[in-house]
Design a protein around this motif. Structure first.
Motif, PDB file in Angstrom:
ATOM      1  N   THR A 520      38.206  50.801  26.305  1.00  0.00           N
ATOM      2  CA  THR A 520      39.500  50.253  25.830  1.00  0.00           C
ATOM      3  C   THR A 520      40.127  49.247  26.543  1.00  0.00           C
ATOM      4  O   THR A 520      41.048  48.490  26.503  1.00  0.00           O
ATOM      5  N   TYR A 521      39.491  48.931  27.735  1.00  0.00           N
ATOM      6  CA  TYR A 521      40.111  48.006  28.766  1.00  0.00           C
ATOM      7  C   TYR A 521      39.533  46.256  28.269  1.00  0.00           C
ATOM      8  O   TYR A 521      38.701  46.151  27.654  1.00  0.00           O
ATOM      9  N   VAL A 522      40.978  45.785  28.399  1.00  0.00           N
ATOM     10  CA  VAL A 522      40.730  44.211  27.908  1.00  0.00           C
ATOM     11  C   VAL A 522      40.941  43.479  29.246  1.00  0.00           C
ATOM     12  O   VAL A 522      42.122  43.411  29.830  1.00  0.00           O
ATOM     13  N   PRO A 523      40.017  42.756  29.766  1.00  0.00           N
ATOM     14  CA  PRO A 523      40.246  42.044  31.051  1.00  0.00           C
ATOM     15  C   PRO A 523      41.157  41.088  30.805  1.00  0.00           C
ATOM     16  O   PRO A 523      41.463  40.272  29.605  1.00  0.00           O
ATOM     17  N   PRO A 524      42.029  40.777  31.889  1.00  0.00           N
ATOM     18  CA  PRO A 524      42.642  39.676  31.848  1.00  0.00           C
ATOM     19  C   PRO A 524      42.243  38.156  31.868  1.00  0.00           C
ATOM     20  O   PRO A 524      40.991  38.128  31.979  1.00  0.00           O
ATOM     21  N   ALA A 525      43.129  37.170  31.443  1.00  0.00           N
ATOM     22  CA  ALA A 525      42.481  35.979  31.417  1.00  0.00           C
ATOM     23  C   ALA A 525      42.153  35.259  33.012  1.00  0.00           C
ATOM     24  O   ALA A 525      42.720  35.995  33.796  1.00  0.00           O
ATOM     25  N   PHE A 526      40.833  34.599  33.008  1.00  0.00           N
ATOM     26  CA  PHE A 526      40.545  34.373  34.253  1.00  0.00           C
ATOM     27  C   PHE A 526      41.473  33.722  35.106  1.00  0.00           C
ATOM     28  O   PHE A 526      42.076  32.828  34.512  1.00  0.00           O
ATOM     29  N   SER A 527      41.560  34.052  36.230  1.00  0.00           N
ATOM     30  CA  SER A 527      42.306  33.373  37.256  1.00  0.00           C
ATOM     31  C   SER A 527      41.852  32.943  38.686  1.00  0.00           C
ATOM     32  O   SER A 527      41.269  33.777  39.344  1.00  0.00           O
ATOM     33  N   ASP A 528      41.892  31.559  38.659  1.00  0.00           N
ATOM     34  CA  ASP A 528      41.227  31.402  40.102  1.00  0.00           C
ATOM     35  C   ASP A 528      41.976  31.691  41.302  1.00  0.00           C
ATOM     36  O   ASP A 528      41.340  31.731  42.200  1.00  0.00           O
ATOM     37  N   ASP A 529      43.201  31.912  41.112  1.00  0.00           N
ATOM     38  CA  ASP A 529      43.893  32.585  42.451  1.00  0.00           C
ATOM     39  C   ASP A 529      43.269  33.650  42.893  1.00  0.00           C
ATOM     40  O   ASP A 529      43.428  33.965  44.255  1.00  0.00           O
ATOM     41  N   LYS A 530      42.406  34.661  41.957  1.00  0.00           N
ATOM     42  CA  LYS A 530      41.961  35.725  42.578  1.00  0.00           C
ATOM     43  C   LYS A 530      40.548  35.426  43.537  1.00  0.00           C
ATOM     44  O   LYS A 530      40.128  36.337  44.082  1.00  0.00           O
ATOM     45  N   PHE A 531      39.951  34.284  43.272  1.00  0.00           N
ATOM     46  CA  PHE A 531      38.706  33.698  43.854  1.00  0.00           C
ATOM     47  C   PHE A 531      39.118  32.583  44.586  1.00  0.00           C
ATOM     48  O   PHE A 531      38.183  31.853  44.699  1.00  0.00           O
ATOM     49  N   ILE A 532      39.996  32.532  45.438  1.00  0.00           N
ATOM     50  CA  ILE A 532      40.190  31.370  46.440  1.00  0.00           C
ATOM     51  C   ILE A 532      39.576  31.956  47.750  1.00  0.00           C
ATOM     52  O   ILE A 532      40.171  33.227  48.267  1.00  0.00           O
ATOM     53  N   ALA A 573      24.556  37.822  46.179  1.00  0.00           N
ATOM     54  CA  ALA A 573      23.598  36.985  47.059  1.00  0.00           C
ATOM     55  C   ALA A 573      24.168  35.698  47.204  1.00  0.00           C
ATOM     56  O   ALA A 573      24.222  35.146  48.337  1.00  0.00           O
ATOM     57  N   ASP A 574      24.755  34.810  46.238  1.00  0.00           N
ATOM     58  CA  ASP A 574      25.287  33.582  46.386  1.00  0.00           C
ATOM     59  C   ASP A 574      26.533  33.642  47.238  1.00  0.00           C
ATOM     60  O   ASP A 574      26.847  32.625  48.023  1.00  0.00           O
ATOM     61  N   PHE A 575      27.270  34.774  47.074  1.00  0.00           N
ATOM     62  CA  PHE A 575      28.561  34.917  48.018  1.00  0.00           C
ATOM     63  C   PHE A 575      27.995  35.034  49.392  1.00  0.00           C
ATOM     64  O   PHE A 575      28.878  34.218  50.373  1.00  0.00           O
ATOM     65  N   ALA A 576      27.183  35.688  49.814  1.00  0.00           N
ATOM     66  CA  ALA A 576      26.756  36.140  51.134  1.00  0.00           C
ATOM     67  C   ALA A 576      26.291  34.460  51.856  1.00  0.00           C
ATOM     68  O   ALA A 576      26.373  34.092  52.922  1.00  0.00           O
ATOM     69  N   GLY A 577      25.522  33.709  50.757  1.00  0.00           N
ATOM     70  CA  GLY A 577      25.137  32.565  51.204  1.00  0.00           C
ATOM     71  C   GLY A 577      26.027  31.459  51.570  1.00  0.00           C
ATOM     72  O   GLY A 577      25.991  30.679  52.565  1.00  0.00           O
ATOM     73  N   MET A 578      27.276  31.572  50.640  1.00  0.00           N
ATOM     74  CA  MET A 578      28.263  30.724  51.055  1.00  0.00           C
ATOM     75  C   MET A 578      28.897  31.485  52.323  1.00  0.00           C
ATOM     76  O   MET A 578      29.229  30.334  53.021  1.00  0.00           O
ATOM     77  N   LEU A 592      34.626  26.306  52.397  1.00  0.00           N
ATOM     78  CA  LEU A 592      34.764  27.596  51.525  1.00  0.00           C
ATOM     79  C   LEU A 592      35.526  26.954  50.231  1.00  0.00           C
ATOM     80  O   LEU A 592      35.222  27.654  49.088  1.00  0.00           O
ATOM     81  N   ALA A 593      36.201  26.006  50.292  1.00  0.00           N
ATOM     82  CA  ALA A 593      36.987  25.563  49.240  1.00  0.00           C
ATOM     83  C   ALA A 593      36.123  25.164  48.097  1.00  0.00           C
ATOM     84  O   ALA A 593      36.064  25.172  46.825  1.00  0.00           O
ATOM     85  N   GLU A 594      35.033  24.149  48.722  1.00  0.00           N
ATOM     86  CA  GLU A 594      34.254  23.436  47.864  1.00  0.00           C
ATOM     87  C   GLU A 594      32.926  24.145  47.201  1.00  0.00           C
ATOM     88  O   GLU A 594      32.572  24.540  46.180  1.00  0.00           O
ATOM     89  N   GLU A 595      32.563  25.146  48.285  1.00  0.00           N
ATOM     90  CA  GLU A 595      31.439  26.016  48.013  1.00  0.00           C
ATOM     91  C   GLU A 595      31.927  27.128  46.974  1.00  0.00           C
ATOM     92  O   GLU A 595      31.289  27.856  46.279  1.00  0.00           O
ATOM     93  N   GLY A 596      33.273  27.660  47.324  1.00  0.00           N
ATOM     94  CA  GLY A 596      33.742  28.730  46.604  1.00  0.00           C
ATOM     95  C   GLY A 596      34.013  28.401  44.999  1.00  0.00           C
ATOM     96  O   GLY A 596      33.685  28.952  43.914  1.00  0.00           O
ATOM     97  N   GLN A 597      34.532  27.176  44.768  1.00  0.00           N
ATOM     98  CA  GLN A 597      34.511  26.737  43.569  1.00  0.00           C
ATOM     99  C   GLN A 597      33.271  26.472  42.833  1.00  0.00           C
ATOM    100  O   GLN A 597      33.147  26.968  41.560  1.00  0.00           O
ATOM    101  N   GLN A 598      32.382  25.944  43.567  1.00  0.00           N
ATOM    102  CA  GLN A 598      30.889  26.038  42.948  1.00  0.00           C
ATOM    103  C   GLN A 598      30.252  27.527  42.454  1.00  0.00           C
ATOM    104  O   GLN A 598      29.804  27.678  41.420  1.00  0.00           O
ATOM    105  N   LEU A 599      30.849  28.513  43.461  1.00  0.00           N
ATOM    106  CA  LEU A 599      30.379  29.899  43.242  1.00  0.00           C
ATOM    107  C   LEU A 599      30.875  30.359  41.920  1.00  0.00           C
ATOM    108  O   LEU A 599      30.346  30.985  41.102  1.00  0.00           O
ATOM    109  N   ILE A 600      32.288  30.179  41.610  1.00  0.00           N
ATOM    110  CA  ILE A 600      33.093  30.803  40.736  1.00  0.00           C
ATOM    111  C   ILE A 600      32.910  29.971  39.519  1.00  0.00           C
ATOM    112  O   ILE A 600      32.297  30.583  38.418  1.00  0.00           O
TER     113      ILE A 600
END
Length: 609
Positions: A520-532, A573-578, A592-600
């Motif tokens: 029944t769960y509907v995921p929220p719209a993707f938010s970059d703020d949660k993945f900074i 694995a990608d997160f650990a590599g970052m 982290l800003a650059e690699e994080g954006q690529q990861l997301i």
């Protein structure tokens, strides 16, 4: 659950003004018929507990005023009246005093309760009880220097203030437990105040008291929630199992009598009826100690303690050994009698006796497992006595009852295998991913707290022997899931959680194990703020770092609850590599800003979110 709908259909009769001996429908007299006064010192503390637990935001001065007024209003009988039973009407008097203090109740939003009848008024106040309010910090004993000065100046007031502080933060904690822990604190103060390093003394000796306070508060709240949500009969089924496991040599009739009175005591305690909770509890323990020669040889030392300490000791005493000559199983326990021809009352007694006999043969099993077996046995009997050969049907079916134990054993083996392979932190992450899928509506902090307890349970229980493992794991899971259900009752999580929390006490844990994803769960719209990601990921260590990583996992699963194990493995694995790349460089924040954006971006593409 059929068993707990029908088992042990006992009506608890309350004390009457004439003090008529109470009996259940089977004519068994209660052991609570005599009633003794509580010492005046205790009554002051008990009244403090009552008002602090029901009006949690009230100041100490406000609570003290209510205590003083209610004790003045209650005439203390003497002579023959005392032996007949004093403070008989304390609960109505306590409730009336609260409603008399209109300004206090209006100040804390409780005044609406007083417009109702006595029973409704009581229930209304109970409904307003909340675990430690957000406006209060968790209880800590006062700073040592201040404690020593205040204690020496006025010991009685100092201890009463501590009782007040404990009670208002733990509104579901039973009054005898509060008094017991306060008494233990009272004992350590004089010795700690005399030593050079008083701070260390208080920390060392007070730590165990604080931990017991926390644990008992959780246990009491859990017990009361079970009674409230599943009814007194379910609670009696639980109680008959525990008492039969503890007192393995005791016959069913004696256990029957104890169950009636133990359940009655819990009923008082759960309703905040502090005086009867204390006095009736002491009465039950006094009776148990008077019968210790026939009940158990494990409680001898307990019965030498003070009344407050005895109860806690007896409850935590080891189970007695199984009696010699006890048959290993209960094959054909009913014989050739037709279960379907029994009256409702006969079925109740028979099933209760089955639970008793099964429990004393299996003191190593968790209560919920035994109740699942008993439910299966009832269903087996109902089915077999509709066949041509009920005895043969029973023989085959009784072997199948082992499936309830085997299911729990398989789960324990799986969890302990993962613990041995992964360790506590990574096992928690396994639980974290699973429960985020089951209940994505929970906050990150709630999911982390619940699964941390689950992993800690594995760390504790998986080190035990095979005989101890099941009771440890299932028992702890019952408490953890029980508090998740209390959370659901306050703020509903989702239909799956609701179904597991309300359908059957015995099957609550298997129900949660079988939940997979909340459809029944509907995921929220993707938010970059949660993945900074910031450089504090590189500068943080230990629990704080683990929590940051877990919040990343939670946000990821909440974004895509159907994420596969392979997808999750690739992302982590990608997160650990970052982290490895960025945390070794000089420009951590930029990296982290650059690699994080690529990861997301890569993750969103892979998951289709």
């Amino acid at each position: 659950m059929k068993l707990v709908r029908s088992i042990f259909f006992i009506f608890l009769l309350h004390f009457t003004e004439s003090r008529t001996p109470r009996r259940n429908e089977y004519g068994i007299a209660s052991i609570l018929d005599s009633y003794q006064c509580t010492a005046e010192k205790n009554l002051t503390d008990l009244a403090t507990i009552f008002f602090a637990q029901f009006v949690q935001e009230a100041t100490y001065m406000e609570v003290s005023k209510m205590v003083k007024d209610v004790l003045t209003a209650m005439e203390k009988p003497t002579g023959e009246e005392q032996s007949a039973g004093c403070f008989e009407n304390h609960l109505p008097a306590f409730l009336e005093e609260m409603c008399h203090e209109k300004e206090i109740l209006e100040k804390y939003g409780l005044s609406d309760c007083c417009s109702q009848s006595e029973e409704g008024r009581h229930n209304c106040f109970l409904a307003h009880k909340k675990p430690t309010p957000t406006s209060m910090q968790l209880f800590q004993f006062p700073e040592p220097v201040m404690s020593c000065e205040a204690y020496e100046e006025d010991r009685e007031t100092f201890m009463n203030k501590n009782i007040y502080e404990i009670a208002r933060r733990h509104p579901f904690l039973y009054a005898p437990t509060i008094l017991l822990l306060a008494a233990r604190y009272d004992k350590i103060i004089p010795s700690c105040c005399k030593v050079e390093n008083a701070v260390e003394c208080f920390q060392t000796k007070g730590a165990s008291i604080t931990e017991e306070l926390r644990e008992n508060s959780l246990l009491n709240q859990h017990a009361c929630a079970v009674m409230k949500n599943f009814g007194l009969q379910t609670f009696q089924a639980i109680t008959i199992t525990k008492l039969s496991q503890k007192f393995t040599k005791v016959n069913f009739t004696e256990i029957h009598k104890l169950v009636l009175d133990v359940a009655h005591v819990h009923e008082h305690c759960c309703r905040g009826d502090v005086v009867d909770c204390l006095q009736d509890g002491e009465k039950v323990i006094s009776y148990i100690c008077s019968q210790q020669d026939t009940l158990s040889n494990k409680i001898t030392e307990c019965c030498k303690l003070t009344p407050l300490e005895r109860g806690h000791c007896v409850i935590n005493a080891e189970n007695d050994e199984k009696p010699e000559g006890l048959s290993p199983n209960l094959n054909r326990f009913l014989g050739d009698k037709d279960f379907n021809q029994f009256s409702s009352g006969e079925k109740n007694i028979f099933l209760a006796s089955y639970v008793h006999e099964y429990s004393r043969r299996h003191p190593q099993l968790a209560v919920s497992i035994i109740l699942r077996v008993a439910e299966g046995y009832q269903e087996l009997l109902e089915k077999c006595f509709q066949t041509e050969n009920p005895l043969e049907c029973q023989d085959k079916g009784e072997e199948e009852l082992q499936k309830y134990i085997q299911e729990s054993q398989a789960l324990a083996k799986q969890s302990c295998g993962l613990f041995q392979k992964l360790g506590e932190y990574y096992l928690q992450n396994v639980f974290l991913i699973a429960y985020t899928k089951k209940a994505p509506q929970l906050t990150s902090s709630e999911l982390v707290a619940i699964t941390r307890k689950m992993a800690a349970t594995a760390a504790t229980c998986c080190r035990l022997s095979e005989d101890e493992l099941l009771a440890c794991g299932e028992g702890a899971a019952d408490i953890i899931i029980g508090h998740l259900c209390i959370r659901h009752e306050t703020a509903p999580v989702n239909p799956g959680v609701g179904q597991c929390c309300t359908s059957s006490y015995a099957n609550r844990r298997p129900c949660f194990s079988n939940l997979v994803v909340d459809e029944t769960y509907v995921p929220p719209a993707f938010s970059d703020d949660k993945f900074i990601f910031h450089k504090d990921l590189c500068q943080t260590e230990g629990l704080a770092l683990h929590t940051m990583i877990q919040e990343f996992l939670i946000n990821l699963v909440k974004q895509k609850p159907q994420i596969t194990e392979e997808q999750l493995g690739a992302v982590t694995a990608d997160f650990a590599g970052m982290l490895e790349k960025c945390c070794q460089g000089q420009e951590q924040e930029v990296c982290l800003a650059e690699e994080g954006q690529q990861l997301i971006s890569k993750t969103r593409a892979a998951l289709g979110v």
